[in-house]
Design a protein around this motif. Structure first.
Motif, PDB file in Angstrom:
ATOM      1  N   ILE A  84       8.980  11.009  -5.519  1.00  0.00           N
ATOM      2  CA  ILE A  84       8.623  10.194  -6.681  1.00  0.00           C
ATOM      3  C   ILE A  84       7.194   9.703  -6.538  1.00  0.00           C
ATOM      4  CG2 ILE A  84       9.182   8.162  -8.064  1.00  0.00           C
ATOM      5  CD1 ILE A  84      11.771   9.393  -5.613  1.00  0.00           C
ATOM      6  N   LYS A  85       6.396   9.974  -7.559  1.00  0.00           N
ATOM      7  CA  LYS A  85       5.026   9.472  -7.626  1.00  0.00           C
ATOM      8  C   LYS A  85       5.035   8.433  -8.757  1.00  0.00           C
ATOM      9  CE  LYS A  85       0.413  11.481  -7.869  1.00  0.00           C
ATOM     10  NZ  LYS A  85      -0.309  12.742  -8.125  1.00  0.00           N
ATOM     11  N   ASP A 101       3.406  -6.059   3.460  1.00  0.00           N
ATOM     12  CA  ASP A 101       4.089  -5.178   2.525  1.00  0.00           C
ATOM     13  C   ASP A 101       3.217  -3.966   2.222  1.00  0.00           C
ATOM     14  OD1 ASP A 101       6.231  -6.891   2.436  1.00  0.00           O
ATOM     15  OD2 ASP A 101       5.750  -7.714   0.462  1.00  0.00           O
ATOM     16  N   VAL A 102       3.858  -2.895   1.806  1.00  0.00           N
ATOM     17  CA  VAL A 102       3.188  -1.629   1.531  1.00  0.00           C
ATOM     18  C   VAL A 102       3.282  -1.330   0.046  1.00  0.00           C
ATOM     19  CG1 VAL A 102       3.309   0.857   1.974  1.00  0.00           C
ATOM     20  CG2 VAL A 102       3.706  -0.767   3.841  1.00  0.00           C
ATOM     21  N   SER A 103       2.159  -0.991  -0.566  1.00  0.00           N
ATOM     22  CA  SER A 103       2.138  -0.564  -1.969  1.00  0.00           C
ATOM     23  C   SER A 103       2.274   0.952  -1.988  1.00  0.00           C
ATOM     24  CB  SER A 103       0.832  -0.992  -2.650  1.00  0.00           C
ATOM     25  OG  SER A 103       0.775  -2.386  -2.733  1.00  0.00           O
ATOM     26  N   ALA A 104       3.499   1.427  -2.119  1.00  0.00           N
ATOM     27  CA  ALA A 104       3.791   2.856  -1.988  1.00  0.00           C
ATOM     28  C   ALA A 104       3.287   3.651  -3.197  1.00  0.00           C
ATOM     29  CB  ALA A 104       5.281   3.069  -1.813  1.00  0.00           C
ATOM     30  N   GLU A 105       2.433   4.619  -2.896  1.00  0.00           N
ATOM     31  CA  GLU A 105       1.915   5.537  -3.906  1.00  0.00           C
ATOM     32  C   GLU A 105       2.823   6.746  -4.061  1.00  0.00           C
ATOM     33  OE1 GLU A 105      -2.559   6.102  -3.182  1.00  0.00           O
ATOM     34  OE2 GLU A 105      -1.748   5.278  -1.310  1.00  0.00           O
ATOM     35  N   LEU A 106       3.655   6.970  -3.061  1.00  0.00           N
ATOM     36  CA  LEU A 106       4.596   8.080  -3.062  1.00  0.00           C
ATOM     37  C   LEU A 106       5.862   7.594  -2.388  1.00  0.00           C
ATOM     38  CD1 LEU A 106       4.638  11.249  -3.721  1.00  0.00           C
ATOM     39  CD2 LEU A 106       4.540  11.498  -1.230  1.00  0.00           C
ATOM     40  N   ILE A 107       7.002   7.966  -2.952  1.00  0.00           N
ATOM     41  CA  ILE A 107       8.287   7.582  -2.383  1.00  0.00           C
ATOM     42  C   ILE A 107       9.100   8.854  -2.207  1.00  0.00           C
ATOM     43  CG2 ILE A 107      10.391   6.224  -2.714  1.00  0.00           C
ATOM     44  CD1 ILE A 107       8.391   4.600  -4.753  1.00  0.00           C
ATOM     45  N   VAL A 108       9.591   9.053  -1.002  1.00  0.00           N
ATOM     46  CA  VAL A 108      10.441  10.197  -0.712  1.00  0.00           C
ATOM     47  C   VAL A 108      11.810   9.642  -0.354  1.00  0.00           C
ATOM     48  CG1 VAL A 108      10.803  12.232   0.725  1.00  0.00           C
ATOM     49  CG2 VAL A 108       8.471  11.556   0.102  1.00  0.00           C
TER      50      VAL A 108
END
Length: 158
Positions: A84-85, A101-108
């Protein structure tokens, strides 16, 4: 990275510009997508939210920030790997509660029927790929589900 079963990457499980204001909405919307396609059981949403609370999966890499949420096999109908992008980065807590915290640019999202040792091997393989700047750049440049699957499969086999 032979630990990753590349047959689990499918264009139907690649989502671009996924819209969600926060992690809770992200998981709710992803549950709909995965349920509609027959990948998860009704227990998946509560289970993944709980697991993410206990074992956060945000990972800030040099080239990009990612999250790799997953839950136990009993909440799955069949195995999968969803990529997911999001339209805008989604905040995840840092893996092992270490750091900001992490600002996720990509989620697998991993939906594996594997034993814990195999799951750890897949996580390590993916983290290694995300720490590679060239691989990360190539992944973020993808604009089609087919292109994303091709890159993820090729990079997982490298």
């Amino acid at each position: 990275m032979s630990a990753v079963d590349i047959d689990l990457f499918k264009p139907e499980l690649v989502f671009f510009d996924f819209e969600a204001k926060d992690r809770a909405e992200f998981f709710q919307k992803l549950a709909v997508e995965l349920s509609t396609r027959g990948y998860i059981k009704d227990t998946w949403l509560d289970a993944i939210v709980q697991r993410e609370r206990e074992y956060p999966t945000g990972l800030a890499c040099q080239a990009m920030s990612v999250a790799i949420p997953h839950t136990d096999p009993e909440h799955l109908q069949k195995p999968y790997i969803a990529v997911i992008k999001p339209q805008h980065p989604i905040t995840f807590e840092a893996m092992a509660h270490m750091g900001d915290d992490v600002s996720a640019e990509l989620i697998v999202n991993l939906g594996l029927l594997a034993h814990a040792d195999e799951q750890v091997a897949v996580l390590q393989a993916l983290m290694g790929m995300f720490m590679d700047e060239a691989a990360s750049r190539e992944i973020l440049e993808q604009t089609t589900p087919e292109g994303m699957v091709e890159v993820m499969c090729r990079r997982c086999q490298a």
